[in-house]
Design a protein around this motif. Structure first.
Motif, mmCIF file in Angstrom:
data_model
loop_
_atom_site.group_PDB
_atom_site.id
_atom_site.type_symbol
_atom_site.label_atom_id
_atom_site.label_comp_id
_atom_site.label_asym_id
_atom_site.label_seq_id
_atom_site.Cartn_x
_atom_site.Cartn_y
_atom_site.Cartn_z
ATOM 1 N N ASP A 5 0.811 -1.212 0.000
ATOM 2 C CA ASP A 5 0.000 0.000 0.000
ATOM 3 C C ASP A 5 0.852 1.272 0.000
ATOM 4 O O ASP A 5 0.423 2.295 -0.526
ATOM 5 N N LYS A 28 2.321 1.377 -3.577
ATOM 6 C CA LYS A 28 1.219 1.276 -4.549
ATOM 7 C C LYS A 28 1.523 0.247 -5.643
ATOM 8 O O LYS A 28 1.335 0.494 -6.828
ATOM 9 N N SER A 39 0.867 -3.869 -6.651
ATOM 10 C CA SER A 39 0.156 -5.122 -6.399
ATOM 11 C C SER A 39 0.697 -6.177 -7.348
ATOM 12 O O SER A 39 0.927 -5.894 -8.524
ATOM 13 N N THR A 95 1.306 -1.102 -10.951
ATOM 14 C CA THR A 95 1.774 0.047 -10.181
ATOM 15 C C THR A 95 0.795 1.183 -10.388
ATOM 16 O O THR A 95 0.377 1.439 -11.510
ATOM 17 N N GLN A 96 0.436 1.846 -9.287
ATOM 18 C CA GLN A 96 -0.493 2.967 -9.372
ATOM 19 C C GLN A 96 0.228 4.268 -9.051
ATOM 20 O O GLN A 96 1.209 4.288 -8.319
ATOM 21 N N ASN A 97 -0.291 5.368 -9.618
ATOM 22 C CA ASN A 97 0.177 6.704 -9.272
ATOM 23 C C ASN A 97 -1.025 7.492 -8.761
ATOM 24 O O ASN A 97 -2.093 6.929 -8.545
#
Length: 178
Positions: free
Chosen positions: A43, A46, A48, A71-73
């Motif tokens: 978390d 970011k 998963s 990958t999140q931004n």
């Protein structure tokens, strides 16, 4: 001369695919759904990682892989990296009821630049037209394709291969004259 013809043929095929292989734009506004046997989430970073029979879907897009890292931004989806034997995807195009399908050992997607990379035994198919190579790159913003073969391959299969099938003629189109 033969090398020039092969390059010209590959460029023509890439141009053909690029003109009508644009993925359905409505998919971008739909949620991303992921299923897998296991998932690990970081978390803070970011990131998963989904493993085992991974299925990613978003609108008409369907991707299947052995392992997917997301990958999140701040804006949401940043990068997707998928590994499999092969990774497979299918998505409807904006040009009607046609689909584009891709297969590779690894697929990398950069959501910020809209850059798609199919790496390792890469294949891309739209209708009956096909591209084969060691790596296929596609930028959705520019509509630019690049297909790379394996320059040191000892067999002809290491070269880029394209198959462009003639489109069916309508009753209004006359046959081409020799």
């Amino acid at each position: 001369m033969n090398k020039l013809n092969t390059r010209l043929y590959a460029v023509l095929c890439a141009a053909l695919l690029a003109t009508s292989a644009h993925a359905e734009k409505a998919d971008r506004d739909k949620p991303v759904n992921l299923e897998a046997d296991t998932v690990t989430l970081d978390d803070i970073k970011k990131i998963s990682v989904y493993q085992g029979n991974v299925v990613l879907s978003q609108g008409t897009l369907m991707l299947r892989a052995d392992r997917v890292q997301v990958t999140q931004n701040a804006d949401g989806l940043d990068k997707v990296s998928a590994i499999g034997r092969p990774v497979a995807f299918r998505q409807k195009t904006d040009s009607g009821d046609e689909f584009i399908e891709g297969f590779a050992n690894r697929i990398e997607y950069d959501g910020v630049t809209s850059q798609l990379e199919l790496i390792g035994q890469a294949r891309l198919r739209r209708g009956s037209d096909e591209l084969h190579g060691a790596q296929i790159s596609y930028n959705a913003n520019t509509g630019f394709y690049k297909v790379v073969g394996q320059p040191n391959a000892q067999t002809p299969s290491g070269r880029v291969r394209a198959v462009i099938r003639p489109k069916p003629r309508t009753s209004e189109q006359p046959a081409a004259k020799p």
